[in-house]
Design an enzyme around this catalytic site. Structure first.
Site, PDB file in Angstrom:
ATOM      1  CG  HIS A  55      -1.941  -0.989   1.344  1.00 55.36           C
ATOM      2  ND1 HIS A  55      -1.944  -1.974   2.306  1.00 55.36           N
ATOM      3  CD2 HIS A  55      -3.045  -1.195   0.592  1.00 55.36           C
ATOM      4  CE1 HIS A  55      -3.013  -2.730   2.154  1.00 55.36           C
ATOM      5  NE2 HIS A  55      -3.694  -2.286   1.123  1.00 55.36           N
ATOM      6  CD  GLN A  74     -14.260  -5.108  -2.283  1.00 55.26           C
ATOM      7  OE1 GLN A  74     -14.419  -3.918  -2.559  1.00 55.26           O
ATOM      8  NE2 GLN A  74     -13.089  -5.711  -2.418  1.00 55.26           N
ATOM      9  N   GLY A  82      -2.808  -1.965  -7.108  1.00 57.19           N
ATOM     10  CA  GLY A  82      -1.770  -2.993  -7.115  1.00 57.19           C
ATOM     11  C   GLY A  82      -2.071  -4.069  -8.154  1.00 57.19           C
ATOM     12  CE  LYS A 117      -2.256  -9.074  -2.861  1.00 58.96           C
ATOM     13  NZ  LYS A 117      -3.660  -9.536  -2.883  1.00 58.96           N
ATOM     14  CB  VAL A 153       5.283  -4.604  -2.756  1.00 64.17           C
ATOM     15  CG1 VAL A 153       6.393  -4.490  -1.713  1.00 64.17           C
ATOM     16  CG2 VAL A 153       5.188  -3.322  -3.586  1.00 64.17           C
ATOM     17  CG  MET A 190       4.231  -7.391   0.785  1.00 71.10           C
ATOM     18  SD  MET A 190       4.726  -6.062   1.837  1.00 71.10           S
ATOM     19  CE  MET A 190       6.447  -6.496   2.042  1.00 71.10           C
ATOM     20  CB  SER A 191      -2.028 -10.094   0.785  1.00 70.27           C
ATOM     21  OG  SER A 191      -3.382 -10.223   1.165  1.00 70.27           O
TER      22      SER A 191
HETATM   23  O1  PAF Z   1      -8.168  -3.966  -3.732  1.00 70.32           O
HETATM   24  C1  PAF Z   1      -8.858  -3.561  -2.768  1.00 70.32           C
HETATM   25  O2  PAF Z   1      -8.360  -3.366  -1.658  1.00 70.32           O
HETATM   26  C2  PAF Z   1     -10.344  -3.316  -2.965  1.00 70.32           C
HETATM   27  O3  PAF Z   1     -10.904  -4.250  -3.827  1.00 70.32           O
HETATM   28  C3  PAF Z   1     -10.671  -1.876  -3.429  1.00 70.32           C
HETATM   29  C4  PAF Z   1     -10.072  -1.581  -4.813  1.00 70.32           C
HETATM   30  C5  PAF Z   1     -10.146  -0.885  -2.424  1.00 70.32           C
HETATM   31  C6  PAF Z   1     -12.195  -1.693  -3.540  1.00 70.32           C
HETATM   32  O4  PAF Z   1     -12.820  -1.901  -2.313  1.00 70.32           O
END
Ligand code: PAF
Length: 282
Positions: free
Chosen positions: A37, A61, A147, A149, A176, A184-185
């Site tokens: 990030h 989502q 990103g 990823k 990254v 990274m996640s």
């Molecule tokens: O990649 C993410 O963290 C999410 O899918 C995003 C793009 C912030 C939308 O909620």
């Protein structure tokens, strides 16, 4: 750095910046910042005058059995990290403000969302495109950084931006990685010590696939997928969601390996942690 929590205030501020001729950069996130990030924030700073980082764990989502309720969060920690990167605004609205009662519009990108993560997470990308479109309207960015990823997500967002004529440059940032190779996640935080080998199998399998394509006789996508899957499932904690080799733009399966081919992986560790990784093969 300002922390803004209401859509109205966010949009008013963005309009003021626009009137002053300032270029705005957006980094959409769900928080729990890691070095990936921070790299997106740094990238946004190099191309714009004011960076907005949105921090919003977007409920629409997530599927009903997914990790929405456990998603890691610590606003104060994220605030400090964003501030240290020279971010102008951390936009962290409440769910009720982003989706007030009666908000029924959803954005659906057809085609690119059908396979890969879209197949195993029905409705996921509609949630992503809807919130990203709202964030675009609230922060009025000239550029937005995502990103790589989440490779399919990036392709879907580029398509939405083209189709809906958003005047926004979409910038993809390379993955990254930890020194170990692990992409990274925020979800890596769920990994227990005895799950680390399984988690590392994704990047190790990618390294192996890249070695394979360097051989004198180039293997077929099927041969590479078989070798990659074999390496991953040799860890019993890994359940493969998909191992695919797709064209980087259409996301359709490749018949042979070329510079457009991407190896894309999604693996569930112990049915709890969904990890993604990807790489070009040439
Ligand atoms: O990649 C993410 O963290 C999410 O899918 C995003 C793009 C912030 C939308 O909620």
């Amino acid at each position: 750095m300002q922390v803004v929590t209401t859509p109205k205030e966010m949009q008013a501020l963005a309009l003021t910046w626009r009137r002053d001729g300032l270029k705005i950069g957006l980094v959409p996130t769900m928080g729990w910042f890691h070095a990936g990030h921070l790299a997106l924030m740094r990238k946004a700073r190099t191309v714009t005058d004011r960076v907005v980082v949105s921090l919003f764990v977007n409920p629409i989502q997530f599927g009903p059995t997914e990790d929405l309720d456990n998603y890691p969060h610590d606003l104060e920690r994220d605030r400090r990290l964003a501030e240290a990167e020279g971010v102008a605004v951390l936009y962290a609205p409440d769910v009720a403000l982003m989706y007030p009662e009666g908000c029924t519009t959803r954005i659906h990108v057809d085609g690119l969302t059908a396979g890969l993560c879209g197949a195993s997470r029905p409705g996921h990308f509609d949630g992503v495109t809807t919130v990203v479109a709202k964030l675009f309207n609230l922060t009025l960015p000239h550029s937005a950084v995502f990103g790589e990823k989440d490779f399919q997500q990036l392709a879907v967002i580029r398509q939405m931006v083209r189709d809906l004529n958003f005047p926004i440059e979409i910038i993809g940032h390379p993955i990254v990685r930890e020194q170990s190779g692990l992409a990274m996640s925020s979800r890596n935080t769920y990994l227990k010590e005895d799950e680390m080998d399984a988690a590392h199998s994704l990047s190790k399998a990618i390294t192996h696939a890249k070695k394979m394509v360097k051989q004198a006789e180039r293997p077929s996508p099927e041969q590479i997928k078989e070798a990659v899957s074999g390496l991953i499932v040799s860890h019993p904690q890994c359940i493969i969601d998909y191992v695919e080799i797709v064209d980087r733009t259409s996301l359709q399966p490749c018949e042979r390996i070329s510079s457009e081919s991407m190896l894309v992986l999604a693996v569930n560790i112990n049915q709890r942690i969904r990890l993604l990784d990807n790489s070009a093969l040439l």
